[in-house]
Scaffold this motif. Structure first.
Motif, mmCIF file in Angstrom:
data_model
loop_
_atom_site.group_PDB
_atom_site.id
_atom_site.type_symbol
_atom_site.label_atom_id
_atom_site.label_comp_id
_atom_site.label_asym_id
_atom_site.label_seq_id
_atom_site.Cartn_x
_atom_site.Cartn_y
_atom_site.Cartn_z
ATOM 1 N N LYS A 147 1.051 -1.157 -0.353
ATOM 2 C CA LYS A 147 0.321 -0.170 -0.057
ATOM 3 C C LYS A 147 0.917 1.362 0.083
ATOM 4 C CE LYS A 147 -2.058 -2.072 3.664
ATOM 5 N NZ LYS A 147 -2.898 -1.549 5.244
ATOM 6 N N VAL A 148 0.420 2.377 0.209
ATOM 7 C CA VAL A 148 1.185 3.741 -0.631
ATOM 8 C C VAL A 148 -0.138 4.226 0.065
ATOM 9 C CG1 VAL A 148 2.226 5.660 -1.770
ATOM 10 C CG2 VAL A 148 2.719 3.402 -1.814
ATOM 11 N N LYS A 149 0.067 5.704 0.978
ATOM 12 C CA LYS A 149 -0.570 5.835 1.657
ATOM 13 C C LYS A 149 -0.197 8.013 0.760
ATOM 14 C CE LYS A 149 -2.268 8.407 5.926
ATOM 15 N NZ LYS A 149 -1.972 8.103 7.942
ATOM 16 N N VAL A 150 -0.942 9.007 0.091
ATOM 17 C CA VAL A 150 -0.594 9.401 -0.218
ATOM 18 C C VAL A 150 -1.079 11.043 0.760
ATOM 19 C CG1 VAL A 150 0.653 8.660 -2.187
ATOM 20 C CG2 VAL A 150 -2.347 9.827 -2.435
ATOM 21 N N GLU A 151 -0.741 12.052 0.605
ATOM 22 C CA GLU A 151 -1.291 12.976 1.438
ATOM 23 C C GLU A 151 -0.917 14.218 0.676
ATOM 24 O OE1 GLU A 151 -1.474 14.126 5.736
ATOM 25 O OE2 GLU A 151 -0.009 15.661 5.106
ATOM 26 N N TYR A 152 -1.599 14.950 -0.476
ATOM 27 C CA TYR A 152 -1.548 16.043 -0.761
ATOM 28 C C TYR A 152 -2.385 17.160 -0.746
ATOM 29 C CZ TYR A 152 -5.079 13.389 -3.652
ATOM 30 O OH TYR A 152 -6.573 12.656 -3.585
ATOM 31 N N ASP A 153 -2.241 17.842 -1.589
ATOM 32 C CA ASP A 153 -3.170 19.544 -1.474
ATOM 33 C C ASP A 153 -4.133 19.571 -3.117
ATOM 34 O OD1 ASP A 153 -4.164 21.705 -2.179
ATOM 35 O OD2 ASP A 153 -3.122 22.588 -1.195
ATOM 36 N N SER A 154 -5.094 18.776 -2.338
ATOM 37 C CA SER A 154 -6.343 18.636 -4.077
ATOM 38 C C SER A 154 -6.501 20.009 -5.339
ATOM 39 C CB SER A 154 -7.258 17.697 -3.842
ATOM 40 O OG SER A 154 -8.476 18.723 -2.694
ATOM 41 N N SER A 155 -5.600 20.483 -4.378
ATOM 42 C CA SER A 155 -6.029 22.002 -5.494
ATOM 43 C C SER A 155 -4.991 22.405 -6.360
ATOM 44 C CB SER A 155 -6.655 23.391 -4.595
ATOM 45 O OG SER A 155 -5.442 23.739 -3.479
ATOM 46 N N LYS A 156 -3.962 21.640 -5.930
ATOM 47 C CA LYS A 156 -2.192 21.564 -6.951
ATOM 48 C C LYS A 156 -2.507 20.118 -7.576
ATOM 49 C CE LYS A 156 -0.412 25.290 -3.363
ATOM 50 N NZ LYS A 156 0.482 25.009 -2.304
ATOM 51 N N GLN A 157 -3.080 18.921 -7.293
ATOM 52 C CA GLN A 157 -2.897 17.790 -7.619
ATOM 53 C C GLN A 157 -3.732 16.793 -7.864
ATOM 54 O OE1 GLN A 157 -0.761 16.131 -9.736
ATOM 55 N NE2 GLN A 157 1.635 17.036 -8.828
ATOM 56 N N THR A 158 -3.539 16.360 -8.351
ATOM 57 C CA THR A 158 -4.613 14.970 -8.522
ATOM 58 C C THR A 158 -4.494 14.138 -8.920
ATOM 59 O OG1 THR A 158 -4.306 14.398 -11.587
ATOM 60 C CG2 THR A 158 -5.261 16.584 -10.682
ATOM 61 N N LEU A 159 -5.143 12.706 -7.931
ATOM 62 C CA LEU A 159 -5.267 11.216 -7.837
ATOM 63 C C LEU A 159 -4.741 11.291 -8.491
ATOM 64 C CD1 LEU A 159 -5.308 9.191 -5.640
ATOM 65 C CD2 LEU A 159 -7.812 8.618 -6.481
ATOM 66 N N LYS A 160 -5.351 10.782 -10.279
ATOM 67 C CA LYS A 160 -4.944 9.941 -11.361
ATOM 68 C C LYS A 160 -3.741 11.094 -11.841
ATOM 69 C CE LYS A 160 -5.987 11.006 -15.935
ATOM 70 N NZ LYS A 160 -6.806 11.427 -17.286
ATOM 71 N N ALA A 161 -3.215 12.210 -11.312
ATOM 72 C CA ALA A 161 -1.748 12.318 -11.529
ATOM 73 C C ALA A 161 -0.661 11.507 -10.616
ATOM 74 C CB ALA A 161 -1.454 13.486 -11.321
ATOM 75 N N ILE A 162 -0.971 11.399 -9.531
ATOM 76 C CA ILE A 162 -0.484 10.507 -8.634
ATOM 77 C C ILE A 162 -0.544 9.069 -9.071
ATOM 78 C CG2 ILE A 162 -0.295 9.322 -6.363
ATOM 79 C CD1 ILE A 162 -1.623 12.380 -5.665
ATOM 80 N N LYS A 163 -1.735 8.218 -9.351
ATOM 81 C CA LYS A 163 -1.030 6.935 -10.024
ATOM 82 C C LYS A 163 -0.350 6.934 -11.591
ATOM 83 C CE LYS A 163 -6.195 5.653 -7.968
ATOM 84 N NZ LYS A 163 -7.408 5.348 -8.312
ATOM 85 N N GLU A 164 -0.633 7.908 -11.880
ATOM 86 C CA GLU A 164 0.015 8.148 -12.995
ATOM 87 C C GLU A 164 1.853 7.453 -12.678
ATOM 88 O OE1 GLU A 164 -1.906 11.186 -15.780
ATOM 89 O OE2 GLU A 164 -2.771 10.298 -16.322
ATOM 90 N N ALA A 165 1.446 8.836 -11.911
ATOM 91 C CA ALA A 165 3.431 8.739 -11.685
ATOM 92 C C ALA A 165 3.789 7.032 -10.613
ATOM 93 C CB ALA A 165 3.558 9.863 -10.447
ATOM 94 N N ILE A 166 2.830 7.213 -10.260
ATOM 95 C CA ILE A 166 3.091 5.428 -9.471
ATOM 96 C C ILE A 166 3.235 4.083 -11.228
ATOM 97 C CG2 ILE A 166 2.381 3.646 -8.302
ATOM 98 C CD1 ILE A 166 1.412 5.319 -6.347
ATOM 99 N N GLU A 167 2.283 4.257 -11.577
ATOM 100 C CA GLU A 167 2.467 3.439 -13.077
ATOM 101 C C GLU A 167 3.592 4.311 -13.647
ATOM 102 O OE1 GLU A 167 -2.005 4.570 -14.424
ATOM 103 O OE2 GLU A 167 -2.597 2.409 -13.248
ATOM 104 N N GLU A 168 3.821 5.069 -13.542
ATOM 105 C CA GLU A 168 5.279 5.041 -15.055
ATOM 106 C C GLU A 168 6.815 4.878 -14.166
ATOM 107 O OE1 GLU A 168 5.658 9.468 -14.790
ATOM 108 O OE2 GLU A 168 3.881 9.893 -16.722
ATOM 109 N N GLN A 169 6.484 4.073 -12.781
ATOM 110 C CA GLN A 169 7.693 3.830 -12.800
ATOM 111 C C GLN A 169 7.941 1.914 -13.056
ATOM 112 O OE1 GLN A 169 10.683 5.370 -10.636
ATOM 113 N NE2 GLN A 169 9.059 7.060 -11.945
ATOM 114 N N GLY A 170 6.540 1.627 -12.836
ATOM 115 C CA GLY A 170 6.220 -0.160 -13.557
ATOM 116 C C GLY A 170 5.341 -0.273 -12.583
ATOM 117 N N TYR A 171 4.870 0.256 -11.883
ATOM 118 C CA TYR A 171 3.554 -0.517 -10.723
ATOM 119 C C TYR A 171 2.624 -0.303 -11.263
ATOM 120 C CZ TYR A 171 8.186 -0.338 -8.282
ATOM 121 O OH TYR A 171 9.629 -0.472 -7.937
ATOM 122 N N ASP A 172 1.160 -1.391 -10.580
ATOM 123 C CA ASP A 172 0.148 -1.263 -10.692
ATOM 124 C C ASP A 172 -0.752 -0.422 -9.816
ATOM 125 O OD1 ASP A 172 0.420 -2.048 -13.261
ATOM 126 O OD2 ASP A 172 0.719 -4.287 -12.348
#
Length: 66
Positions: free
Chosen positions: A39-64
């Motif tokens: 699991k990855v627990k993420v904390e972010y400012d939703s006015s600056k970042q989206t959950l979609k972008a966070i997921k994409e950053a993880i997936e770009e590293q080769g993880y699902d």
């Protein structure tokens, strides 16, 4: 701040943890990676970042995201 817990498949070692943490840091997101729990627990400012972008950053590293 928004907090989400993502289930991440494909992590198997300390390098995996570091690569995910770095990818999240690169986009300004705090991430707490639980290797054993897959699991990855993420904390972010939703006015600056989206959950979609966070997921994409993880997936770009080769993880699902489950």
């Amino acid at each position: 701040m928004t907090t989400e817990v993502l289930r991440v498949e494909g992590m198997s070692c300390g390098h995996c943890v570091k690569s995910i943490q770095q990818a999240l840091a690169d986009i300004g997101v705090n991430g707490d990676v639980d290797l054993a729990g897959k699991k990855v627990k993420v904390e972010y400012d939703s006015s600056k970042q989206t959950l979609k972008a966070i997921k994409e950053a993880i997936e770009e590293q080769g993880y699902d995201i489950a």
